[in-house]
Design a protein around this motif. Sequence first.
Motif, mmCIF file in Angstrom:
data_model
loop_
_atom_site.group_PDB
_atom_site.id
_atom_site.type_symbol
_atom_site.label_atom_id
_atom_site.label_comp_id
_atom_site.label_asym_id
_atom_site.label_seq_id
_atom_site.Cartn_x
_atom_site.Cartn_y
_atom_site.Cartn_z
ATOM 1 N N ARG A 188 0.855 -1.180 0.000
ATOM 2 C CA ARG A 188 0.000 0.000 0.000
ATOM 3 C C ARG A 188 0.891 1.229 0.000
ATOM 4 N NH1 ARG A 188 -5.046 -1.807 0.031
ATOM 5 N NH2 ARG A 188 -5.654 -3.373 1.529
ATOM 6 N N PRO B 15 1.036 5.789 -0.771
ATOM 7 C CA PRO B 15 0.301 7.008 -0.453
ATOM 8 C C PRO B 15 -0.840 7.250 -1.441
ATOM 9 C CG PRO B 15 2.388 7.537 -1.490
ATOM 10 C CD PRO B 15 2.379 6.055 -1.280
ATOM 11 N N ALA B 16 -1.798 8.026 -1.029
ATOM 12 C CA ALA B 16 -2.921 8.443 -1.878
ATOM 13 C C ALA B 16 -3.710 7.252 -2.421
ATOM 14 C CB ALA B 16 -2.439 9.335 -3.015
ATOM 15 N N ALA B 17 -4.004 6.279 -1.565
ATOM 16 C CA ALA B 17 -4.825 5.119 -1.922
ATOM 17 C C ALA B 17 -4.264 4.325 -3.097
ATOM 18 C CB ALA B 17 -6.260 5.547 -2.204
ATOM 19 N N PHE B 18 -2.949 4.185 -3.143
ATOM 20 C CA PHE B 18 -2.265 3.453 -4.209
ATOM 21 C C PHE B 18 -1.933 2.045 -3.708
ATOM 22 C CE2 PHE B 18 1.819 2.073 -5.941
ATOM 23 C CZ PHE B 18 1.523 2.049 -7.287
ATOM 24 N N THR C 189 -6.087 1.462 -7.327
ATOM 25 C CA THR C 189 -6.516 2.149 -6.115
ATOM 26 C C THR C 189 -6.828 1.142 -5.018
ATOM 27 O OG1 THR C 189 -8.788 2.174 -6.898
ATOM 28 C CG2 THR C 189 -7.454 4.123 -7.358
ATOM 29 N N THR C 190 -6.698 1.595 -3.791
ATOM 30 C CA THR C 190 -6.861 0.731 -2.636
ATOM 31 C C THR C 190 -8.328 0.499 -2.305
ATOM 32 O OG1 THR C 190 -4.793 1.522 -1.698
ATOM 33 C CG2 THR C 190 -6.327 0.479 -0.188
#
Length: 162
Positions: free
Chosen positions: A40, A42-45, A69-70
């Motif tokens: 995982r 930053p920024a839902a990556f 995206t996460t």
Amino acid sequence: MILSERIDRDAYNGIAMTPRAESSQESRPRLQFVDCHLERGPAAFTRVTVRFSGPYFTDGSYICRQEGTTSEGGDLRLAVLATFDALAAASDAAMRFELIGVKPVRAFDTTVMMVAAMVRDGAEPRRVVGAAIVEGDAMAAAVRAALHAANRMAAPLLGPLS
């Protein structure tokens, strides 16, 4: 004629069913799932890395990565897409996959991972479905379910090496 042959003839309207040759199944090399890893950022990556082994790859192993995206469903989707990329690479792009969906389903007091996809292998596209029991790691179950879904289509293309 032995009893099992009679039962087969009766069940299949007089057509004799021949038993499968076990030696041909054993000699057929398979794509093997080794492990998967989720990162995982930053920024839902999210990045999912799946590693396979098999005689189809020059160094004996293949690592495939998918990014997106996460989300829980998104992570499973990335693992399945990485599996389909490995199958496409192992078949020298003779197989192409379009993921329909991946979903954990609660059944019979256990969780089962379901994968549905369209497979194109030169003929008409066909819908396939695979399932695997979730034993702790949902992403690993998604990879196994994807392999189960593609197994019948991949087996002839990944048959004995010439």
